[in-house]
Design a protein around this motif. Structure first.
Motif, PDB file in Angstrom:
ATOM      1  N   LEU A   1       2.434   6.543  -6.727  1.00 42.84           N
ATOM      2  CA  LEU A   1       1.350   7.679  -7.193  1.00 42.84           C
ATOM      3  C   LEU A   1       1.767   9.149  -6.626  1.00 42.84           C
ATOM      4  O   LEU A   1       1.541  10.097  -7.558  1.00 42.84           O
ATOM      5  N   PHE A   2       2.192   9.226  -5.556  1.00 47.10           N
ATOM      6  CA  PHE A   2       2.692  10.776  -5.291  1.00 47.10           C
ATOM      7  C   PHE A   2       3.700  11.248  -6.127  1.00 47.10           C
ATOM      8  O   PHE A   2       3.774  12.484  -6.503  1.00 47.10           O
ATOM      9  N   ALA A   3       4.766  10.295  -6.327  1.00 47.24           N
ATOM     10  CA  ALA A   3       5.999  10.623  -6.994  1.00 47.24           C
ATOM     11  C   ALA A   3       5.349  11.235  -8.500  1.00 47.24           C
ATOM     12  O   ALA A   3       5.906  12.182  -9.062  1.00 47.24           O
ATOM     13  N   PHE A   4       4.327  10.293  -9.151  1.00 46.45           N
ATOM     14  CA  PHE A   4       3.865  10.538 -10.352  1.00 46.45           C
ATOM     15  C   PHE A   4       3.347  12.100 -10.396  1.00 46.45           C
ATOM     16  O   PHE A   4       3.231  12.605 -11.207  1.00 46.45           O
TER      17      PHE A   4
ATOM     18  N   LYS B   1       0.922  -1.201  -0.119  1.00 48.21           N
ATOM     19  CA  LYS B   1      -0.001  -0.094   0.199  1.00 48.21           C
ATOM     20  C   LYS B   1       0.748   1.215   0.001  1.00 48.21           C
ATOM     21  O   LYS B   1       0.614   2.121  -0.675  1.00 48.21           O
ATOM     22  N   VAL B   2       1.915   1.270   0.731  1.00 45.07           N
ATOM     23  CA  VAL B   2       2.868   2.534   0.977  1.00 45.07           C
ATOM     24  C   VAL B   2       3.549   2.549  -0.189  1.00 45.07           C
ATOM     25  O   VAL B   2       3.552   3.789  -0.740  1.00 45.07           O
ATOM     26  N   GLY B   3       4.190   1.504  -0.849  1.00 49.29           N
ATOM     27  CA  GLY B   3       4.627   1.455  -2.170  1.00 49.29           C
ATOM     28  C   GLY B   3       3.825   2.121  -3.186  1.00 49.29           C
ATOM     29  O   GLY B   3       4.131   3.127  -4.179  1.00 49.29           O
ATOM     30  N   VAL B   4       2.580   1.722  -3.399  1.00 56.95           N
ATOM     31  CA  VAL B   4       1.608   2.118  -4.361  1.00 56.95           C
ATOM     32  C   VAL B   4       1.200   3.785  -4.314  1.00 56.95           C
ATOM     33  O   VAL B   4       1.242   4.636  -5.389  1.00 56.95           O
ATOM     34  N   LEU B   5       1.265   4.140  -2.883  1.00 58.06           N
ATOM     35  CA  LEU B   5       1.030   5.515  -2.671  1.00 58.06           C
ATOM     36  C   LEU B   5       2.209   6.410  -3.005  1.00 58.06           C
ATOM     37  O   LEU B   5       2.126   7.478  -3.507  1.00 58.06           O
TER      38      LEU B   5
END
Lengths: 161, 90
Positions: B13-16, B6-10
């Motif tokens: 997304l944040f970086a993108f 979850k943290v990795g996906v978030l």
């Protein structure tokens, strides 16, 4: 109204609200027609104008109750008006098929709504924009009839038999 | 493990989104203006309409508007169909 009793739901609301609804009928209709007719000059057009006039139907249904409302507002008529609006819109689009679908064949022509306008700011002339005002009219009729039909159907809950 | 995903996906997304925001064109200056300039320069002359929005909605992109109207028509037809033939107190 029954003596000393609260009015039943089917009889609508108090005479005050009925009178105000009748008084508001003309301004609401005129404002909606103004928005539709000036769609090519000012913000607005068929969609908002039709929605404005459809509020009148909702007002009448609430003020006069669903019995009178269902009797006075014929669903078949609204269904027909809706069809006329949409078919008229498509027909206007088809009439320009000489060069392309949705071609504005009336603009800058000697016919109806064919007046050419100067570039840049101008006072806004009514008889301009070719098929756009006519399409606004068709869309206004369609939106008014469709929204009214939905309001009437939901309000009377299909109890028409 | 689940939390790490979850943290990795978030984080991804944040970086993108951050990168997109930094790469975005300047505020009030659209990246492509050919279409806008065309409508402003020729719309009034071609359609005779002062209202460029009306010109786009009812002339240049009329097919879109017809679909919109057809959606409303379908909605009204659907409501009519739902309430069709329901008898009172039966």
């Amino acid at each position: 109204m029954n003596k000393g009793m609260a009015p039943r739901e089917s009889e609508g609301m108090t005479p005050i609200i009925k009178t105000v609804a009748l008084a508001l009928a003309v301004p609401i209709t005129v404002f909606g027609l103004y928005i539709i007719a000036h769609g090519h000059l000012t913000p607005g057009g068929g969609f908002p104008g039709g929605a404005v006039i459809a509020t009148l139907v909702a007002l009448f249904l609430i003020a006069f109750g669903k019995d009178i409302g269902a009797r006075a507002l014929n669903k078949k008529m609204f269904s027909g008006l809706e069809t006329v609006g949409l078919v008229g819109f498509a027909l206007l689009a088809f009439l320009g098929l000489g060069s392309s679908f949705f071609n504005n064949f009336l603009a800058n022509s000697p016919g109806l709504f064919g007046m050419a306008i100067p570039f840049g700011p101008n006072p806004g002339f009514m008889w301009t924009a070719g098929t756009i005002p006519l399409m606004n009219l068709a869309i206004g009729l369609e939106v008014f009839a469709a929204l009214s039909l939905i309001i009437i159907l939901f309000f009377t809950e299909g109890e028409d038999k | 493990m689940k939390k790490a995903i979850k943290v990795g996906v978030l984080a991804l997304l944040f970086a993108f989104l951050l990168a997109s925001a930094l790469l975005m064109h300047e505020f009030g200056k659209p990246a492509q203006t050919e279409m806008d300039n065309y409508f402003i320069a020729r719309g009034q002359e071609e359609t005779g309409s002062n209202n460029i929005v009306a010109a786009v909605v009812f002339d240049y992109r009329g097919l879109d508007t017809m679909g919109e109207a057809a959606v409303l028509f379908a909605a009204a037809t659907g409501v009519f169909l739902v309430f069709r033939g329901r008898k009172k107190d039966e």
